[in-house]
Design an enzyme around this catalytic site. Sequence first.
Site, PDB file in Angstrom:
ATOM      1  N   ASP A   1       0.870  -1.183   0.000  1.00 24.68           N
ATOM      2  CA  ASP A   1       0.000   0.000   0.000  1.00 24.68           C
ATOM      3  C   ASP A   1       0.904   1.230   0.000  1.00 24.68           C
ATOM      4  O   ASP A   1       2.090   1.146   0.350  1.00 24.68           O
ATOM      5  CB  ASP A   1      -0.920   0.018   1.232  1.00 24.68           C
ATOM      6  CG  ASP A   1      -1.863   1.220   1.237  1.00 24.68           C
ATOM      7  OD1 ASP A   1      -2.372   1.584   0.153  1.00 24.68           O
ATOM      8  OD2 ASP A   1      -2.091   1.821   2.304  1.00 24.68           O
ATOM      9  N   SER A   2       0.314   2.365  -0.361  1.00 20.50           N
ATOM     10  CA  SER A   2       1.056   3.622  -0.271  1.00 20.50           C
ATOM     11  C   SER A   2       1.466   3.895   1.168  1.00 20.50           C
ATOM     12  O   SER A   2       2.452   4.592   1.407  1.00 20.50           O
ATOM     13  CB  SER A   2       0.178   4.766  -0.790  1.00 20.50           C
ATOM     14  OG  SER A   2      -1.039   4.792  -0.061  1.00 20.50           O
TER      15      SER A   2
ATOM     16  N   CYS B   1      -4.477  -1.637  -1.911  1.00 17.71           N
ATOM     17  CA  CYS B   1      -4.665  -0.205  -2.169  1.00 17.71           C
ATOM     18  C   CYS B   1      -5.553  -0.085  -3.401  1.00 17.71           C
ATOM     19  O   CYS B   1      -5.202  -0.585  -4.475  1.00 17.71           O
ATOM     20  CB  CYS B   1      -3.310   0.442  -2.434  1.00 17.71           C
ATOM     21  SG  CYS B   1      -3.390   2.178  -2.890  1.00 17.71           S
TER      22      CYS B   1
ATOM     23  N   GLU C   1      -2.618   8.089   8.568  1.00 14.81           N
ATOM     24  CA  GLU C   1      -1.153   7.936   8.586  1.00 14.81           C
ATOM     25  C   GLU C   1      -0.573   8.481   9.891  1.00 14.81           C
ATOM     26  O   GLU C   1       0.395   7.941  10.415  1.00 14.81           O
ATOM     27  CB  GLU C   1      -0.515   8.672   7.399  1.00 14.81           C
ATOM     28  CG  GLU C   1      -0.710   7.997   6.059  1.00 14.81           C
ATOM     29  CD  GLU C   1       0.017   6.663   5.932  1.00 14.81           C
ATOM     30  OE1 GLU C   1       1.162   6.561   6.379  1.00 14.81           O
ATOM     31  OE2 GLU C   1      -0.580   5.718   5.388  1.00 14.81           O
TER      32      GLU C   1
ATOM     33  N   CYS D   1     -11.185   2.943  -0.016  1.00 12.23           N
ATOM     34  CA  CYS D   1      -9.758   3.219   0.198  1.00 12.23           C
ATOM     35  C   CYS D   1      -9.393   2.453   1.459  1.00 12.23           C
ATOM     36  O   CYS D   1     -10.135   2.500   2.448  1.00 12.23           O
ATOM     37  CB  CYS D   1      -9.536   4.726   0.371  1.00 12.23           C
ATOM     38  SG  CYS D   1      -7.903   5.168   1.051  1.00 12.23           S
TER      39      CYS D   1
ATOM     40  N   HIS E   1      -7.421   2.884   3.770  1.00 11.08           N
ATOM     41  CA  HIS E   1      -7.204   3.641   5.011  1.00 11.08           C
ATOM     42  C   HIS E   1      -8.516   3.826   5.790  1.00 11.08           C
ATOM     43  O   HIS E   1      -8.498   3.954   7.017  1.00 11.08           O
ATOM     44  CB  HIS E   1      -6.631   5.030   4.706  1.00 11.08           C
ATOM     45  CG  HIS E   1      -5.166   5.050   4.379  1.00 11.08           C
ATOM     46  ND1 HIS E   1      -4.670   4.573   3.184  1.00 11.08           N
ATOM     47  CD2 HIS E   1      -4.090   5.481   5.094  1.00 11.08           C
ATOM     48  CE1 HIS E   1      -3.344   4.734   3.176  1.00 11.08           C
ATOM     49  NE2 HIS E   1      -2.969   5.271   4.323  1.00 11.08           N
TER      50      HIS E   1
END
Length: 283
Positions: free
Chosen positions: A23-24, A86, A165, A197, A199
């Site tokens: 994932d990013s 992701c 994050e 997403c 996240h």
Amino acid sequence: MGNEMGAGSDEIIAVDRPIGLFDSGVGGLSVWRAVVQRLPNESTLYLADQVHVPYGARPRAEIEALTHKAVAWLLAQNVKLVVIACNTASAAALDSLRQRWPKIPIVGMEPAVKPASARTVTGKVGIMATPGTLQAERFHLLVERFAGGVDVYTQICPGLVEMVEAGQLDGQEIDARLHLLLDPLTDRGIDQLVLGCTHYPFLAPAIQRAVGQEVTLIDPAPAVAKQVQNVLASRQQLAPPAAVPDHRFTTTAAADAFAATIRRLVGVEAPRTTHLATTTAIS
Ligand code: DGL
């Protein structure tokens, strides 16, 4: 079943190799958690490209290039399957990844338009995702294919990825932002809200508060974990029941901060994290 076989080999790959996840940033840990719950004997190697997060608003070609580099690195570590944990990276790169590495099983993600459209009673569904996911051809084809007769309302969510994050999952700032983003969807009468997403599942309690109990949140992570299990089973690559799993986490940013966020988000007490220099691996 030699461990020495390289990526792309035709031969059967050793069952004790880890599953690679990418994932990013830390969002893919929502998928990691589902994979580990479903497949407790599997080892994993998770790569977060945190030096470049967020991917969401970057040009498609850049997301695609970053994702290719990340997958090349995972394959060089001998993973037996890759999960693109992701939605944004999957939308930009899944097709070209599969073209480049046709022998490697690559499981990707897409917003759960199909289950949301099947379950809606009001005929209105909401999709939260990044600009990269919502602008992709892949997403438009998905809506065309599965959302016939259903009104689909999309919403980009600037700021949410950054908050996750930073390990910020609750509080007035998040509540206010979520109301701003999601009130237009609830005002339209949606009864299904897709977390498009990886996240966003970490914000699920706050999102549920913002949209109310009548709206069902859909997190695709359990379905992705099931797909990983099916693919490994069909290739006879599931780890044996007695296997002792090993979990490693690598980031292109700071390893200590990554460890703290992993602890916070998925409760791994002492995660083994390492730093990957982008100059050599992902530039
Ligand atoms: N977690 C990613 C996704 O599922 C994107 C986050 C980002 O913008 O980097 O889309």
